[in-house]
Design a protein around this motif. Sequence first.
Motif, PDB file in Angstrom:
ATOM      1  N   VAL A   1       1.018  -1.117  -0.038  1.00  0.00           N
ATOM      2  CA  VAL A   1      -0.107   0.068   0.080  1.00  0.00           C
ATOM      3  C   VAL A   1       0.821   1.196   0.255  1.00  0.00           C
ATOM      4  O   VAL A   1       1.864   1.155   0.921  1.00  0.00           O
ATOM      5  CB  VAL A   1      -0.761  -0.116   1.242  1.00  0.00           C
ATOM      6  CG1 VAL A   1      -1.941   1.255   1.419  1.00  0.00           C
ATOM      7  CG2 VAL A   1      -1.877  -1.192   1.069  1.00  0.00           C
ATOM      8  N   SER A   2       0.428   2.346  -0.893  1.00  0.00           N
ATOM      9  CA  SER A   2       1.362   3.275  -1.043  1.00  0.00           C
ATOM     10  C   SER A   2       1.485   4.092   0.423  1.00  0.00           C
ATOM     11  O   SER A   2       0.663   4.330   1.253  1.00  0.00           O
ATOM     12  CB  SER A   2       0.758   4.443  -2.033  1.00  0.00           C
ATOM     13  OG  SER A   2       1.633   5.467  -2.128  1.00  0.00           O
TER      14      SER A   2
ATOM     15  N   LEU B   1      -5.689  -1.991   6.037  1.00  0.00           N
ATOM     16  CA  LEU B   1      -5.808  -1.559   4.672  1.00  0.00           C
ATOM     17  C   LEU B   1      -4.917  -2.310   3.766  1.00  0.00           C
ATOM     18  O   LEU B   1      -5.637  -2.751   2.654  1.00  0.00           O
ATOM     19  CB  LEU B   1      -5.404   0.025   4.641  1.00  0.00           C
ATOM     20  CG  LEU B   1      -5.414   0.471   3.159  1.00  0.00           C
ATOM     21  CD1 LEU B   1      -6.869   0.474   2.730  1.00  0.00           C
ATOM     22  CD2 LEU B   1      -4.909   1.933   3.311  1.00  0.00           C
ATOM     23  N   ALA B   2      -3.933  -2.927   4.202  1.00  0.00           N
ATOM     24  CA  ALA B   2      -3.150  -3.849   3.478  1.00  0.00           C
ATOM     25  C   ALA B   2      -3.744  -5.150   3.142  1.00  0.00           C
ATOM     26  O   ALA B   2      -3.761  -5.440   2.043  1.00  0.00           O
ATOM     27  CB  ALA B   2      -1.567  -3.945   3.859  1.00  0.00           C
TER      28      ALA B   2
ATOM     29  N   GLY C   1      -6.631  -7.280  -4.979  1.00  0.00           N
ATOM     30  CA  GLY C   1      -5.513  -7.557  -6.019  1.00  0.00           C
ATOM     31  C   GLY C   1      -5.826  -9.196  -6.334  1.00  0.00           C
ATOM     32  O   GLY C   1      -5.483  -9.432  -7.484  1.00  0.00           O
ATOM     33  N   ARG C   2      -6.086 -10.131  -5.525  1.00  0.00           N
ATOM     34  CA  ARG C   2      -6.636 -11.483  -5.718  1.00  0.00           C
ATOM     35  C   ARG C   2      -7.631 -11.465  -6.757  1.00  0.00           C
ATOM     36  O   ARG C   2      -7.687 -12.288  -7.524  1.00  0.00           O
ATOM     37  CB  ARG C   2      -6.616 -12.247  -4.558  1.00  0.00           C
ATOM     38  CG  ARG C   2      -5.356 -12.333  -3.734  1.00  0.00           C
ATOM     39  CD  ARG C   2      -5.385 -12.710  -2.420  1.00  0.00           C
ATOM     40  NE  ARG C   2      -4.339 -12.722  -1.486  1.00  0.00           N
ATOM     41  CZ  ARG C   2      -4.506 -12.760  -0.182  1.00  0.00           C
ATOM     42  NH1 ARG C   2      -5.360 -12.839   0.502  1.00  0.00           N
ATOM     43  NH2 ARG C   2      -3.215 -12.879   0.538  1.00  0.00           N
TER      44      ARG C   2
ATOM     45  N   THR D   1      -3.458 -17.521 -11.561  1.00  0.00           N
ATOM     46  CA  THR D   1      -3.713 -18.053 -10.148  1.00  0.00           C
ATOM     47  C   THR D   1      -2.225 -17.965  -9.465  1.00  0.00           C
ATOM     48  O   THR D   1      -2.014 -18.849  -8.520  1.00  0.00           O
ATOM     49  CB  THR D   1      -4.087 -19.602 -10.420  1.00  0.00           C
ATOM     50  OG1 THR D   1      -3.199 -20.276 -11.143  1.00  0.00           O
ATOM     51  CG2 THR D   1      -5.469 -19.474 -10.811  1.00  0.00           C
ATOM     52  N   ALA D   2      -1.440 -17.214 -10.075  1.00  0.00           N
ATOM     53  CA  ALA D   2      -0.056 -17.242  -9.465  1.00  0.00           C
ATOM     54  C   ALA D   2      -0.004 -16.934  -7.649  1.00  0.00           C
ATOM     55  O   ALA D   2       0.783 -17.627  -6.926  1.00  0.00           O
ATOM     56  CB  ALA D   2       0.951 -16.186  -9.731  1.00  0.00           C
ATOM     57  N   HIS D   3      -1.117 -16.102  -7.183  1.00  0.00           N
ATOM     58  CA  HIS D   3      -1.149 -15.938  -5.824  1.00  0.00           C
ATOM     59  C   HIS D   3      -1.101 -17.303  -5.051  1.00  0.00           C
ATOM     60  O   HIS D   3      -0.875 -17.422  -3.875  1.00  0.00           O
ATOM     61  CB  HIS D   3      -1.977 -14.687  -5.301  1.00  0.00           C
ATOM     62  CG  HIS D   3      -3.228 -15.333  -5.616  1.00  0.00           C
ATOM     63  ND1 HIS D   3      -3.803 -15.237  -6.915  1.00  0.00           N
ATOM     64  CD2 HIS D   3      -4.335 -15.682  -4.613  1.00  0.00           C
ATOM     65  CE1 HIS D   3      -5.196 -15.542  -6.760  1.00  0.00           C
ATOM     66  NE2 HIS D   3      -5.440 -15.722  -5.501  1.00  0.00           N
ATOM     67  N   LEU D   4      -1.939 -18.396  -5.794  1.00  0.00           N
ATOM     68  CA  LEU D   4      -2.153 -19.435  -5.128  1.00  0.00           C
ATOM     69  C   LEU D   4      -0.861 -20.296  -4.764  1.00  0.00           C
ATOM     70  O   LEU D   4      -0.969 -21.236  -3.816  1.00  0.00           O
ATOM     71  CB  LEU D   4      -3.205 -20.419  -5.662  1.00  0.00           C
ATOM     72  CG  LEU D   4      -4.580 -19.784  -5.978  1.00  0.00           C
ATOM     73  CD1 LEU D   4      -5.388 -20.566  -6.689  1.00  0.00           C
ATOM     74  CD2 LEU D   4      -5.019 -19.290  -4.539  1.00  0.00           C
ATOM     75  N   ASP D   5       0.145 -19.936  -5.476  1.00  0.00           N
ATOM     76  CA  ASP D   5       1.566 -20.827  -5.190  1.00  0.00           C
ATOM     77  C   ASP D   5       2.103 -20.296  -4.072  1.00  0.00           C
ATOM     78  O   ASP D   5       2.874 -21.252  -3.458  1.00  0.00           O
ATOM     79  CB  ASP D   5       2.471 -20.203  -6.301  1.00  0.00           C
ATOM     80  CG  ASP D   5       1.932 -20.613  -7.706  1.00  0.00           C
ATOM     81  OD1 ASP D   5       1.213 -21.465  -7.794  1.00  0.00           O
ATOM     82  OD2 ASP D   5       2.691 -20.099  -8.732  1.00  0.00           O
ATOM     83  N   ALA D   6       1.577 -19.343  -3.085  1.00  0.00           N
ATOM     84  CA  ALA D   6       2.008 -19.115  -1.903  1.00  0.00           C
ATOM     85  C   ALA D   6       1.185 -19.480  -0.632  1.00  0.00           C
ATOM     86  O   ALA D   6       1.217 -19.161   0.207  1.00  0.00           O
ATOM     87  CB  ALA D   6       2.229 -17.480  -1.561  1.00  0.00           C
ATOM     88  N   ALA D   7       0.289 -20.766  -1.095  1.00  0.00           N
ATOM     89  CA  ALA D   7      -0.467 -20.828  -0.040  1.00  0.00           C
ATOM     90  C   ALA D   7       0.205 -21.492   0.887  1.00  0.00           C
ATOM     91  O   ALA D   7       1.116 -22.450   0.777  1.00  0.00           O
ATOM     92  CB  ALA D   7      -1.543 -22.076  -0.774  1.00  0.00           C
TER      93      ALA D   7
END
Length: 262
Positions: free
Chosen positions: A2-3, A195-196, A203-204, A213-219
């Motif tokens: 977050v900015s 907020l983050a 983003g998801r 689905t790249a964010h699912l690699d960090a499950a």
Amino acid sequence: MVSGAGPVLPHPLPGAVGLSHLSAYDWEAADGIRGGSPHLHLVCTEAYVVTGGRGAVQTLSPDGFRDIPLEPGTVAWFTPGTVHRMVQGGGLRVTVLMQNSGLPEAGDAVFTFPPEVLADPEAYAAAASLPPGGGPETETAARRRRDLAVEGYLPLREALLAGDPGPFRDFQRAAARLVRDKVPAWRALWRAGALAAATRTGGRLDALEAGDTAHLDAATAHETRPTRLGGYGMCGRRDEYALPGTTLPYEEKKPGPLPYEE
């Protein structure tokens, strides 16, 4: 990221909430009621999930005084500006969920001390802080703090019951003045925490809509246990967790007065 937030806190609880467990104080106050220190939060909504025993939570708000029974299975919550006082009925045990993990520990709570204490930031800090260690001196200070909060609370309650919201409104304004200088630090905690977390969800959603689905690699999975048992909080003895976004109120390595516990 977050900015302007600084580093995003890793893997907070869902919604970046705070979590603790409370056993309501059994100390009798001047009005004969056994329980905790009346206070309000300026920014955060708080929820009680009752897991054992019996009791009540007394609340003061612009719509008057309420005495809400608490028993296993009850969920009660109060929005910012609501004074709440946990009342012991017998073995009361509550899991507390707190919005904006990190803000309550950073001072988003003001006791209902008498007006002359609220008007003096140094006097307020001295009355609100507890000595470290958790021994007899800490218990004595916690009980003295509770009694001072009840002293200021009772006139607010009586005025509301008589149909006069003026003293209650005056207390809310005094509480806001007392914490005003803390707001920039709170904003940084909120950006890095709640907020983050909301921004990551956005983003998801964007990624899924695009077929990414790249964010699912960090499950992964997490577990934790209390990092302190039986601390002296505002409402009772408090079991605490070292969760991302939470500034633990009992860290003795920090100089100066301890932050105000819940």
